[in-house]
Design an enzyme around this catalytic site. Sequence first.
Site, PDB file in Angstrom:
ATOM      1  N   LEU A 142      31.490  36.017  35.796  1.00  0.00           N
ATOM      2  CA  LEU A 142      30.366  36.418  34.949  1.00  0.00           C
ATOM      3  C   LEU A 142      30.595  37.813  34.388  1.00  0.00           C
ATOM      4  CD1 LEU A 142      27.527  35.274  37.394  1.00  0.00           C
ATOM      5  CD2 LEU A 142      28.618  33.931  35.575  1.00  0.00           C
ATOM      6  N   ALA A 154      30.638  38.014  39.864  1.00  0.00           N
ATOM      7  CA  ALA A 154      29.984  38.849  38.854  1.00  0.00           C
ATOM      8  C   ALA A 154      30.707  40.190  38.805  1.00  0.00           C
ATOM      9  CB  ALA A 154      28.515  39.050  39.198  1.00  0.00           C
ATOM     10  N   CYS A 155      31.048  40.627  37.598  1.00  0.00           N
ATOM     11  CA  CYS A 155      31.726  41.918  37.434  1.00  0.00           C
ATOM     12  C   CYS A 155      30.825  43.044  37.948  1.00  0.00           C
ATOM     13  CB  CYS A 155      32.044  42.149  35.961  1.00  0.00           C
ATOM     14  SG  CYS A 155      32.528  43.861  35.610  1.00  0.00           S
ATOM     15  N   VAL A 156      31.373  43.913  38.776  1.00  0.00           N
ATOM     16  CA  VAL A 156      30.558  44.955  39.414  1.00  0.00           C
ATOM     17  C   VAL A 156      30.015  45.969  38.407  1.00  0.00           C
ATOM     18  CG1 VAL A 156      32.623  46.312  40.051  1.00  0.00           C
ATOM     19  CG2 VAL A 156      30.470  46.677  41.261  1.00  0.00           C
ATOM     20  N   SER A 196      27.351  44.344  36.455  1.00  0.00           N
ATOM     21  CA  SER A 196      26.215  44.090  37.340  1.00  0.00           C
ATOM     22  C   SER A 196      25.377  45.341  37.551  1.00  0.00           C
ATOM     23  CB  SER A 196      26.704  43.587  38.703  1.00  0.00           C
ATOM     24  OG  SER A 196      27.262  42.299  38.585  1.00  0.00           O
TER      25      SER A 196
END
Lengths: 97, 126, 119
Positions: free
Chosen positions: C39, C77-79, C82
């Site tokens: 994501l 999910a990309c940090v 996010s």
Amino acid sequence: MLHTVNKSPFGNDTLETCIRFALPGDPILLIEDGVYAVQARNRFGAMIETILKKNPLFALQPDLSARGISVITSGVTTVDYEGFVELVEQHQVNSWL
Amino acid sequence: MDFVQDMNIKKIMHVLRHAPHGTIYTYEGLEMILIMATYDQDISVVFIGDGVYALKKGQETSAIGIKGFAKTFSALDGYDVEKLYVDQLSLDERGLTEDDLAVAVEVLSSEKIGTLMKEQDVIIQH
Amino acid sequence: MNIGILLKEGPYNHQATDTAYNFAEAAIKRGHTIDAIFLYNDGVLNVSKLMDPPQDDRNISTRWTAFSQKYGVKIYACVVASKRRSINDDVLIEGGVITGLGTFTDIATRNDRLITFGD
């Protein structure tokens, strides 16, 4: 290479841009709002005809059905999600957004 | 030493088609490119359509409160990402030339870019 | 065939999530492996367990959890994306993992296909 286009051609030049870069023979799959391009008798009929001389054109049936499109421009092939997967099996994917 | 091509090196093309600032796609695209550039892959970046505006000289963003990033594309060179391509027609349509861009790029025809796309293992549109 | 999926839009606002889900199900049905869903951009909002749509609508986050559990596919999910969008471990669904773009680079390079869904 498989190109997917998910935008209506009425509000966006994504399909036009995609066909500018697609090489002859590359299949193009219309999904989501992209399927509005192939509703029969719309103003993109001539453009679709031109595309079909160079590239096979597909439209995702569930997206056509969801949008009440029952008659599509001739020469365009409909596929379901399984057909979408089959196209991905055969080609790398360029998802135009 | 002979250079043996590593089979694990993939050709990855990033396609930027959104103008900067109005949406985050191009900025987050650049963030992704900067990280991927550290992983020894064969990376290229292509600017098409409004994506070419990301490279426009003279962007002054302080009054809109958003960080400018046009020049960050120059930093890619330091990560061995030297393949920055711009679509000629996209420049022409916008009344721009290579001189209007803040970063050194190679301007190519749609046909040439299409051929490069076909050679890729992975294409990521932002 | 091994397939990675990049999903770049959040739930409900765009059909991208639904298309990604339907494609993934169809690919698995045809015997392929979905390696991972990654994501990015607003796509990270897909893993928020705070999602609470009206009863007659699909619940996109629980649908991803069910998908993840059924097939053992992680939803990454990309940090950085996010953090921008208030997604952290406290709101993360089962099957969701917050990770760096290095994970995405692996997904993009180790699979036979990468397919993107977005706007």
